[in-house]
Design an enzyme around this catalytic site. Sequence first.
Site, PDB file in Angstrom:
ATOM      1  CB  ILE A 168      -0.988   0.086   1.270  1.00  0.00           C
ATOM      2  CG1 ILE A 168      -1.736  -1.338   1.330  1.00  0.00           C
ATOM      3  CG2 ILE A 168      -1.777   1.379   1.246  1.00  0.00           C
ATOM      4  CD1 ILE A 168      -2.726  -1.369   0.030  1.00  0.00           C
ATOM      5  CD  GLU A 169       3.380   4.765  -4.310  1.00  0.00           C
ATOM      6  OE1 GLU A 169       4.058   5.754  -4.686  1.00  0.00           O
ATOM      7  OE2 GLU A 169       3.071   4.095  -5.137  1.00  0.00           O
TER       8      GLU A 169
END
Length: 131
Positions: free
Chosen positions: A125-126
């Site tokens: 998850i960015e």
Amino acid sequence: MRFSVDRLDHLVITVQDVELAVAWYQKVLGMERLTFGPQLRTALAFGGQKINLRPVEATQQEWFSGVAAAPGTQDLCFVVTVTADEVIGHLHDLGVAVELGPVRKDGALGPITSVYCRDPDGNLIEIATYG
């Protein structure tokens, strides 16, 4: 006839535990739970998009999906309106490990600053901010 894509409407991720995924995305990213369709499927809404949560045990007959749909195989980038330092503070407050960041990256609209973590299935998850 030629056409071009206007926007991303939704995407589907395969999860081990729908309830655990919903709780994480609500708590960490502030998404809203949705229930839809005749089989009462679960999704997460944010902005004008949604993420459908496909249970790992769902068959192709129950849920038409990619050939190798599996938990932990996605890399997702979400844009937020706070600073990277605020994202890091929020993640630390929730006990979510920061894997990388803040780092400069190239987003769809230009330079972004990104912080990386993982959801309960191991998806990368960015969390990014412009400006």
